[in-house]
Design a protein around this motif. Sequence first.
Motif, PDB file in Angstrom:
ATOM      1  N   ILE A  66      -2.277 -24.938  16.763  1.00  0.00           N
ATOM      2  CA  ILE A  66      -2.621 -23.518  17.244  1.00  0.00           C
ATOM      3  C   ILE A  66      -1.385 -22.434  17.013  1.00  0.00           C
ATOM      4  N   PHE A  67       0.010 -22.920  17.546  1.00  0.00           N
ATOM      5  CA  PHE A  67       0.869 -22.130  17.421  1.00  0.00           C
ATOM      6  C   PHE A  67       1.329 -21.639  15.947  1.00  0.00           C
ATOM      7  N   LEU A  68       1.490 -22.715  15.252  1.00  0.00           N
ATOM      8  CA  LEU A  68       1.734 -22.518  13.737  1.00  0.00           C
ATOM      9  C   LEU A  68       0.822 -21.499  13.069  1.00  0.00           C
ATOM     10  N   THR A  69      -0.536 -21.761  13.279  1.00  0.00           N
ATOM     11  CA  THR A  69      -1.615 -20.752  12.881  1.00  0.00           C
ATOM     12  C   THR A  69      -1.303 -19.535  13.328  1.00  0.00           C
ATOM     13  N   LEU A  70      -1.065 -19.328  14.577  1.00  0.00           N
ATOM     14  CA  LEU A  70      -0.458 -18.194  15.058  1.00  0.00           C
ATOM     15  C   LEU A  70       0.688 -17.301  14.310  1.00  0.00           C
ATOM     16  N   VAL A  71       1.580 -18.169  14.052  1.00  0.00           N
ATOM     17  CA  VAL A  71       2.660 -17.703  13.181  1.00  0.00           C
ATOM     18  C   VAL A  71       2.406 -17.114  11.950  1.00  0.00           C
ATOM     19  N   SER A  72       1.534 -18.083  11.266  1.00  0.00           N
ATOM     20  CA  SER A  72       1.230 -17.605   9.852  1.00  0.00           C
ATOM     21  C   SER A  72       0.338 -16.234   9.831  1.00  0.00           C
ATOM     22  N   SER A  95       5.214  -4.300  14.404  1.00  0.00           N
ATOM     23  CA  SER A  95       5.802  -5.500  14.090  1.00  0.00           C
ATOM     24  C   SER A  95       6.608  -6.309  15.527  1.00  0.00           C
ATOM     25  N   LEU A  96       7.248  -5.532  16.091  1.00  0.00           N
ATOM     26  CA  LEU A  96       7.925  -5.811  17.399  1.00  0.00           C
ATOM     27  C   LEU A  96       7.005  -6.401  18.315  1.00  0.00           C
ATOM     28  N   ALA A  97       5.734  -5.914  18.337  1.00  0.00           N
ATOM     29  CA  ALA A  97       4.927  -6.459  19.484  1.00  0.00           C
ATOM     30  C   ALA A  97       4.368  -7.933  18.915  1.00  0.00           C
ATOM     31  N   ILE A  98       4.171  -7.983  17.494  1.00  0.00           N
ATOM     32  CA  ILE A  98       3.729  -9.192  17.149  1.00  0.00           C
ATOM     33  C   ILE A  98       4.601 -10.296  17.212  1.00  0.00           C
ATOM     34  N   LEU A  99       6.037 -10.061  16.914  1.00  0.00           N
ATOM     35  CA  LEU A  99       6.928 -11.013  16.876  1.00  0.00           C
ATOM     36  C   LEU A  99       7.431 -11.449  18.343  1.00  0.00           C
ATOM     37  N   ALA A 100       7.237 -10.259  19.099  1.00  0.00           N
ATOM     38  CA  ALA A 100       7.571 -10.837  20.586  1.00  0.00           C
ATOM     39  C   ALA A 100       6.408 -11.711  21.304  1.00  0.00           C
ATOM     40  N   PHE A 101       5.129 -11.399  20.761  1.00  0.00           N
ATOM     41  CA  PHE A 101       4.047 -12.459  21.154  1.00  0.00           C
ATOM     42  C   PHE A 101       4.078 -13.766  20.660  1.00  0.00           C
ATOM     43  N   LEU A 102       4.548 -13.736  19.568  1.00  0.00           N
ATOM     44  CA  LEU A 102       4.828 -15.135  18.860  1.00  0.00           C
ATOM     45  C   LEU A 102       6.164 -15.911  19.456  1.00  0.00           C
ATOM     46  N   ILE A 105       4.562 -17.291  22.919  1.00  0.00           N
ATOM     47  CA  ILE A 105       3.933 -18.467  22.830  1.00  0.00           C
ATOM     48  C   ILE A 105       4.798 -19.714  22.173  1.00  0.00           C
ATOM     49  N   GLY A 106       5.717 -19.332  21.366  1.00  0.00           N
ATOM     50  CA  GLY A 106       6.585 -20.259  20.911  1.00  0.00           C
ATOM     51  C   GLY A 106       7.208 -21.157  22.045  1.00  0.00           C
ATOM     52  N   PHE A 107       7.979 -19.950  22.755  1.00  0.00           N
ATOM     53  CA  PHE A 107       8.613 -20.755  24.026  1.00  0.00           C
ATOM     54  C   PHE A 107       7.731 -21.831  24.681  1.00  0.00           C
ATOM     55  N   MET A 108       6.592 -21.112  25.170  1.00  0.00           N
ATOM     56  CA  MET A 108       5.579 -21.888  25.933  1.00  0.00           C
ATOM     57  C   MET A 108       5.506 -23.130  25.346  1.00  0.00           C
ATOM     58  N   THR A 109       5.021 -23.133  23.830  1.00  0.00           N
ATOM     59  CA  THR A 109       4.588 -24.409  23.017  1.00  0.00           C
ATOM     60  C   THR A 109       5.743 -25.331  23.326  1.00  0.00           C
ATOM     61  N   GLN A 110       7.193 -24.844  22.997  1.00  0.00           N
ATOM     62  CA  GLN A 110       8.397 -25.658  23.039  1.00  0.00           C
ATOM     63  C   GLN A 110       8.420 -26.407  24.280  1.00  0.00           C
ATOM     64  N   VAL A 111       8.375 -25.828  25.195  1.00  0.00           N
ATOM     65  CA  VAL A 111       8.428 -26.539  26.716  1.00  0.00           C
ATOM     66  C   VAL A 111       7.469 -27.651  27.015  1.00  0.00           C
ATOM     67  N   LEU A 179       9.566 -27.533  15.978  1.00  0.00           N
ATOM     68  CA  LEU A 179       9.201 -26.373  16.875  1.00  0.00           C
ATOM     69  C   LEU A 179      10.412 -25.587  17.004  1.00  0.00           C
ATOM     70  N   ILE A 180      11.475 -26.343  17.304  1.00  0.00           N
ATOM     71  CA  ILE A 180      13.026 -25.643  17.455  1.00  0.00           C
ATOM     72  C   ILE A 180      13.155 -24.840  16.216  1.00  0.00           C
ATOM     73  N   VAL A 181      13.126 -25.190  14.985  1.00  0.00           N
ATOM     74  CA  VAL A 181      13.241 -24.697  13.952  1.00  0.00           C
ATOM     75  C   VAL A 181      12.340 -23.183  13.962  1.00  0.00           C
ATOM     76  N   VAL A 182      11.241 -23.532  13.971  1.00  0.00           N
ATOM     77  CA  VAL A 182      10.096 -22.173  13.680  1.00  0.00           C
ATOM     78  C   VAL A 182      10.243 -21.214  14.869  1.00  0.00           C
ATOM     79  N   ASN A 183      10.704 -21.730  16.130  1.00  0.00           N
ATOM     80  CA  ASN A 183      10.964 -20.752  16.876  1.00  0.00           C
ATOM     81  C   ASN A 183      12.355 -20.110  16.847  1.00  0.00           C
ATOM     82  N   ALA A 184      13.384 -20.949  16.488  1.00  0.00           N
ATOM     83  CA  ALA A 184      14.531 -20.118  16.246  1.00  0.00           C
ATOM     84  C   ALA A 184      14.309 -18.998  14.982  1.00  0.00           C
ATOM     85  N   CYS A 185      13.578 -19.195  13.807  1.00  0.00           N
ATOM     86  CA  CYS A 185      13.245 -18.415  12.971  1.00  0.00           C
ATOM     87  C   CYS A 185      12.496 -16.958  13.546  1.00  0.00           C
TER      88      CYS A 185
END
Length: 244
Positions: A66-72, A95-102, A105-111, A179-185
């Motif tokens: 789900i997270f990778l689909t949202l990022v794409s 753009s800021l709103a979309i990236l902040a949302f991602l 979600i990425g932080f929650m998925t990482q945890v 997940l760490i690499v994707v979230n860092a990007c």
Amino acid sequence: MSAGSPPEEPVPDSASAAGSEAERSASGAESDAVLSRRAQILATEHWGLLAARSTAQSEVLTRITIFLTLVSAGLVTIGLLGQASGFAGWFGGASLAILAFLSLIGFMTQVRVMNVSEEDMMYVVAMNRLRGAYAVLDPTVEDVFLASTFDDQAGMKRTYSFLRPRSVSILLGSSVMLLIVVNACVVGLLIGCVIVAAGGQLDWAVAIGISTGLLYAGGFMIFGGFGFRWAWRHYTPRRPSPRT
């Protein structure tokens, strides 16, 4: 009793039967029924652990998908918004709103992924302990197991990798590292966009964005290593691996 009748067999009373059972238990000799019941209890617990482990893995893989689909979808949306707005006006805010949302979600998925990784290690150690109990019931089966019968850190590593020692490739190819690499990007892009939106230079935005992404990745790796070491410092195995 008549003179011609055979002598009657003595009937043991309950006290003598209980005494005989106590003597057998004290001498270490247990009946097949007791051993069979114990094996059934251990097998039931083993299947329960396998089911819980499978459920956790299935759930976390769904979360990652789900997270990778949202990022794409989010990055494609930013590109479409840029074309529609000419990369001006409301494009920066959207753009800021979309990236902040991602990023959230990425932080929650990482945890969650890191929690499931710890749970998976917990299930492996628990099944190692049960496997050791099987070996105690029937010592001849221990040589058949490829997975370890020892519930310590060395036994856990053996169960995760039967044929060769675990190496850094295990970490690099893990879902946690993905997940760490994707979230860092994503976080780096967010910080870079914030700097550009605030009027900063593009080269500064790129440099600070990359630095933030590296700090984010390093922070999660340190956090994961700290949790791993803490768990093993506070755990006492019942059947540690023999020293070689």
